[in-house]
Design an enzyme around this catalytic site. Structure first.
Site, PDB file in Angstrom:
ATOM      1  N   GLU A 119     -10.871 -22.302  31.983  1.00  0.00           N
ATOM      2  CA  GLU A 119     -10.420 -23.482  32.967  1.00  0.00           C
ATOM      3  C   GLU A 119     -10.131 -22.917  34.082  1.00  0.00           C
ATOM      4  OE1 GLU A 119      -7.945 -25.283  29.536  1.00  0.00           O
ATOM      5  OE2 GLU A 119      -9.707 -27.223  29.823  1.00  0.00           O
ATOM      6  N   GLU A 139     -11.457 -23.130  21.546  1.00  0.00           N
ATOM      7  CA  GLU A 139     -10.498 -24.287  21.055  1.00  0.00           C
ATOM      8  C   GLU A 139     -10.639 -24.734  19.649  1.00  0.00           C
ATOM      9  OE1 GLU A 139     -11.538 -23.583  24.079  1.00  0.00           O
ATOM     10  OE2 GLU A 139      -9.852 -24.253  25.542  1.00  0.00           O
TER      11      GLU A 139
HETATM   12  C1  1HE Z   1      -1.522 -14.013  23.280  1.00  0.00           C
HETATM   13  C2  1HE Z   1      -2.916 -14.633  23.531  1.00  0.00           C
HETATM   14  C3  1HE Z   1      -2.710 -16.035  23.720  1.00  0.00           C
HETATM   15  C4  1HE Z   1      -3.035 -12.567  23.163  1.00  0.00           C
HETATM   16  N1  1HE Z   1      -1.507 -16.738  23.637  1.00  0.00           N
HETATM   17  N2  1HE Z   1      -0.318 -14.563  23.133  1.00  0.00           N
HETATM   18  N3  1HE Z   1      -7.016 -18.398  23.339  1.00  0.00           N
HETATM   19  C5  1HE Z   1      -7.621 -17.713  22.319  1.00  0.00           C
HETATM   20  O1  1HE Z   1      -7.688 -18.141  21.096  1.00  0.00           O
HETATM   21  C6  1HE Z   1      -7.665 -16.216  22.742  1.00  0.00           C
HETATM   22  C7  1HE Z   1      -6.532 -15.411  21.795  1.00  0.00           C
HETATM   23  N4  1HE Z   1      -6.631 -13.903  22.172  1.00  0.00           N
HETATM   24  C8  1HE Z   1      -7.487 -13.148  21.834  1.00  0.00           C
HETATM   25  O2  1HE Z   1      -8.250 -13.423  21.090  1.00  0.00           O
HETATM   26  C9  1HE Z   1      -7.211 -11.498  22.038  1.00  0.00           C
HETATM   27  O3  1HE Z   1      -5.975 -11.428  22.111  1.00  0.00           O
HETATM   28  C10 1HE Z   1      -8.041 -11.027  22.976  1.00  0.00           C
HETATM   29  C11 1HE Z   1      -9.353 -11.071  22.574  1.00  0.00           C
HETATM   30  C12 1HE Z   1      -7.878 -11.883  24.254  1.00  0.00           C
HETATM   31  C13 1HE Z   1      -7.622  -9.704  23.413  1.00  0.00           C
HETATM   32  O4  1HE Z   1      -7.582  -8.791  22.101  1.00  0.00           O
HETATM   33  P1  1HE Z   1      -6.451  -7.542  22.182  1.00  0.00           P
HETATM   34  O5  1HE Z   1      -6.775  -6.837  20.520  1.00  0.00           O
HETATM   35  O6  1HE Z   1      -6.626  -6.772  23.452  1.00  0.00           O
HETATM   36  O7  1HE Z   1      -4.997  -8.156  22.113  1.00  0.00           O
HETATM   37  P2  1HE Z   1      -4.118  -8.577  20.898  1.00  0.00           P
HETATM   38  O8  1HE Z   1      -3.447  -7.538  20.088  1.00  0.00           O
HETATM   39  O9  1HE Z   1      -4.918  -9.871  20.117  1.00  0.00           O
HETATM   40  O10 1HE Z   1      -3.152  -9.495  21.602  1.00  0.00           O
HETATM   41  C14 1HE Z   1      -2.038  -8.531  22.653  1.00  0.00           C
HETATM   42  C15 1HE Z   1      -0.996  -9.528  22.776  1.00  0.00           C
HETATM   43  O11 1HE Z   1      -1.152 -10.389  23.425  1.00  0.00           O
HETATM   44  C16 1HE Z   1      -0.067  -9.994  21.555  1.00  0.00           C
HETATM   45  O12 1HE Z   1       1.345 -10.038  21.601  1.00  0.00           O
HETATM   46  P3  1HE Z   1       2.186  -8.947  20.996  1.00  0.00           P
HETATM   47  O13 1HE Z   1       3.670  -9.555  21.278  1.00  0.00           O
HETATM   48  O14 1HE Z   1       1.773  -9.032  19.369  1.00  0.00           O
HETATM   49  O15 1HE Z   1       1.801  -7.621  21.582  1.00  0.00           O
HETATM   50  C17 1HE Z   1      -0.658 -11.243  21.235  1.00  0.00           C
HETATM   51  O16 1HE Z   1       0.056 -12.085  20.827  1.00  0.00           O
HETATM   52  C18 1HE Z   1      -0.769 -11.523  22.914  1.00  0.00           C
HETATM   53  N5  1HE Z   1      -1.893 -12.683  23.095  1.00  0.00           N
HETATM   54  N6  1HE Z   1      -3.761 -13.760  23.546  1.00  0.00           N
HETATM   55  C19 1HE Z   1      -0.387 -15.963  23.233  1.00  0.00           C
HETATM   56  N7  1HE Z   1      -3.761 -16.746  23.979  1.00  0.00           N
HETATM   57  C20 1HE Z   1      -4.645 -26.552  27.809  1.00  0.00           C
HETATM   58  S1  1HE Z   1      -5.472 -26.109  26.539  1.00  0.00           S
HETATM   59  C21 1HE Z   1      -6.317 -24.588  26.392  1.00  0.00           C
HETATM   60  C22 1HE Z   1      -6.488 -24.351  25.034  1.00  0.00           C
HETATM   61  C23 1HE Z   1      -6.810 -22.764  24.895  1.00  0.00           C
HETATM   62  O17 1HE Z   1      -6.931 -22.188  25.800  1.00  0.00           O
HETATM   63  S2  1HE Z   1      -7.411 -22.369  23.342  1.00  0.00           S
HETATM   64  C24 1HE Z   1      -7.780 -20.616  23.511  1.00  0.00           C
HETATM   65  C25 1HE Z   1      -6.747 -19.759  23.292  1.00  0.00           C
END
Ligand code: 1HE
Length: 263
Positions: A119, A139
């Site tokens: 977005e 989502e």
């Molecule tokens: C996060 C987020 C997040 C990572 N919110 N903290 N978005 C998603 O469903 C995508 C979610 N993220 C992922 O699928 C993966 O993190 C990635 C593919 C982007 C990257 O993977 P990777 O293996 O490099 O990283 P990781 O181990 O998953 O995450 C590293 C850190 O980033 C970890 O935090 P830590 O404190 O444990 O180290 C994760 O929690 C953090 N992190 N992504 C919060 N999204 C207005 S409505 C919009 C609705 C949406 O956007 S829905 C889509 C959400």
């Protein structure tokens, strides 16, 4: 006018001449968009048209452009429906400031451009991907719905049927297919270098023309065809008689201006 440099908690703004470089600076969280980042985007892009910036490169630190909504913040805050509606209104404030602000924004993409990250990218005027970039709307898989304008901008870019498929099935687009379906306009080895090259090219366009291109085209979305054509004539009346266009037309007439031909 000297462009300001900024270091906020989640964003930085640096400058290269008249180009502003806005960086998402929350790589440890994959540039997930928490409420504070959205407020910083509003501040930066509300001020942008008055900074004198001729173009913006929007880029990210780390391997991923943005993982979308900060799911952990959202989970912890136990928001009510009204709370989250207000969150979404702030996202719209930020992204509308970007899309309608009149300053060209070129997004340099890499890694995940997902959910709210898509977005955000879709609020830029040009999207440049590299071969690590992938696009998704997870989502549905998260039990969520888009709230940052995807139903408008992403649906417009890829069509409603493709967007619905992305949300229902979690389908990921990358590489040439992402270009073909309209998620990005360029696919290159180095998206940041290309984005800067494009920003420099757009910065050569007179600011008033850029203002019209980066606001009027978007405004037509909200109008009937009759009103849009009236607005277009009005905008063209102002833009096409500006001193900068007179100089360029004179250069064409005396054959010193470049011709429009493929290289
Ligand atoms: C996060 C987020 C997040 C990572 N919110 N903290 N978005 C998603 O469903 C995508 C979610 N993220 C992922 O699928 C993966 O993190 C990635 C593919 C982007 C990257 O993977 P990777 O293996 O490099 O990283 P990781 O181990 O998953 O995450 C590293 C850190 O980033 C970890 O935090 P830590 O404190 O444990 O180290 C994760 O929690 C953090 N992190 N992504 C919060 N999204 C207005 S409505 C919009 C609705 C949406 O956007 S829905 C889509 C959400």
């Amino acid at each position: 006018m000297e462009l300001p440099s900024l270091k906020l908690n989640n964003l930085t703004m640096d400058t290269d001449g008249e180009i502003a470089i806005v960086s998402l600076n929350r790589a440890a969280k994959r540039n997930a968009l928490n409420a504070e980042t959205i407020e910083e985007l509003i501040d930066v892009f509300a001020a942008m048209p008055r900074t004198g910036a001729r173009a913006v490169v929007l880029r990210a630190e780390g391997d991923h452009f943005s993982a979308g909504l900060d799911l952990v913040e959202h989970h912890k805050q136990e928001r009510s429906a009204a709370d989250f509606m207000h969150v979404c209104l702030r996202w719209h404030e930020a992204f509308n400031k970007m899309e309608y602000g009149g300053v060209p924004i070129i997004a340099a993409l890499k890694g995940a451009v997902v959910g709210g990250g898509l977005e955000l990218a879709s609020s830029a005027h040009i999207r440049v991907a590299d071969n690590t970039t992938y696009f998704a709307l997870p989502e549905g898989q998260r039990g969520l719905f888009t709230g940052g304008g995807a139903t408008i901008r992403v649906a417009e870019m890829v069509g409603r049927a493709r967007m619905t498929d992305m949300m229902l099935t979690g389908r990921i687009y990358k590489d040439e297919e992402a270009v073909t379906v309209g998620l990005c306009q360029y696919l290159v080895d180095d998206s940041e270098t290309k984005a800067m090259e494009l920003a420099k090219a757009t910065a050569e366009v007179p600011p008033l023309s850029n203002f019209a291109i980066c606001s009027a085209i978007s405004h037509t979305r909200n109008m009937s065809a009759l009103d849009a054509s009236y607005m277009e004539a009005f905008v063209a009346g102002v833009v096409n008689t500006q001193p900068a266009s007179n100089e360029r037309l004179a250069a064409f007439a005396d054959k010193t201006a470049a011709r429009v031909k493929p290289k």
